[in-house]
Write an enzyme that holds these catalytic residues in place. Sequence first.
Site, PDB file in Angstrom:
ATOM      1  N   HIS A 151       0.837  -1.195   0.000  1.00 45.61           N
ATOM      2  CA  HIS A 151       0.000   0.000   0.000  1.00 45.61           C
ATOM      3  C   HIS A 151       0.873   1.248   0.000  1.00 45.61           C
ATOM      4  O   HIS A 151       1.887   1.313   0.692  1.00 45.61           O
ATOM      5  CB  HIS A 151      -0.902   0.003   1.249  1.00 45.61           C
ATOM      6  CG  HIS A 151      -1.653   1.275   1.420  1.00 45.61           C
ATOM      7  ND1 HIS A 151      -1.424   2.144   2.456  1.00 45.61           N
ATOM      8  CD2 HIS A 151      -2.636   1.834   0.673  1.00 45.61           C
ATOM      9  CE1 HIS A 151      -2.235   3.181   2.353  1.00 45.61           C
ATOM     10  NE2 HIS A 151      -2.975   3.016   1.279  1.00 45.61           N
ATOM     11  N   SER A 152       0.481   2.228  -0.790  1.00 45.13           N
ATOM     12  CA  SER A 152       1.074   3.553  -0.779  1.00 45.13           C
ATOM     13  C   SER A 152       2.592   3.488  -0.992  1.00 45.13           C
ATOM     14  O   SER A 152       3.058   2.828  -1.912  1.00 45.13           O
ATOM     15  CB  SER A 152       0.693   4.262   0.524  1.00 45.13           C
ATOM     16  OG  SER A 152       1.029   5.619   0.499  1.00 45.13           O
ATOM     17  N   LEU A 153       3.373   4.139  -0.133  1.00 44.74           N
ATOM     18  CA  LEU A 153       4.823   4.151  -0.298  1.00 44.74           C
ATOM     19  C   LEU A 153       5.410   2.746  -0.197  1.00 44.74           C
ATOM     20  O   LEU A 153       6.458   2.464  -0.780  1.00 44.74           O
ATOM     21  CB  LEU A 153       5.480   5.075   0.742  1.00 44.74           C
ATOM     22  CG  LEU A 153       6.980   5.285   0.613  1.00 44.74           C
ATOM     23  CD1 LEU A 153       7.356   5.846  -0.753  1.00 44.74           C
ATOM     24  CD2 LEU A 153       7.486   6.195   1.721  1.00 44.74           C
ATOM     25  N   CYS A 191       4.513   0.361  -1.794  1.00 44.78           N
ATOM     26  CA  CYS A 191       4.586  -0.140  -3.179  1.00 44.78           C
ATOM     27  C   CYS A 191       5.957   0.133  -3.787  1.00 44.78           C
ATOM     28  O   CYS A 191       6.452  -0.672  -4.573  1.00 44.78           O
ATOM     29  CB  CYS A 191       3.493   0.493  -4.037  1.00 44.78           C
ATOM     30  SG  CYS A 191       1.826   0.052  -3.529  1.00 44.78           S
TER      31      CYS A 191
END
Length: 157
Positions: free
Chosen positions: A111-113, A115
């Site tokens: 999720h988010s950073l 990734c």
Amino acid sequence: MAEVWLPAPFNAASQARGDARVGGVAALRWGSPAAAKKMLAVHGRLDNAASFSFVGPLFAVAGYELVAIDLPGHGHSPWKPDGVYSLLSQAASVAQALDALGWSSCTMLAHSLGCSYATTAVGALPGRFGACVFIEGFAGFGLSFAVDFGMKSQDAD
């Protein structure tokens, strides 16, 4: 759900200090370690492993063992002694977690950073990941303060 500790590869400096937690990460596990399907989850910038508390039980019911790590300096994982939290350093923590679990391959969920870290780990070790699931990955990364969307406040005339 179970709390687990994933040690990093042998670290002579941390063993000399008697600190077994240096270099490792804390994690949450849903599902059985005997499950054939494995999934490693990596949270975003201001999050921790508990970010996956809603989906973890759902994947467990679907037959997965899902392990969500607390990246170094997040949740129950200690800060890194060297203070380095670069893209490559965090991606190495992801790869080390996979090794600590003893998994030859898994599905990556991020999720988010997280990734960015997950993509770097997948790029470095492509044979260890069968599939990737990225949630809100890369959106606004480095752009959130540099882009003016031209929107006016409703109070402005």
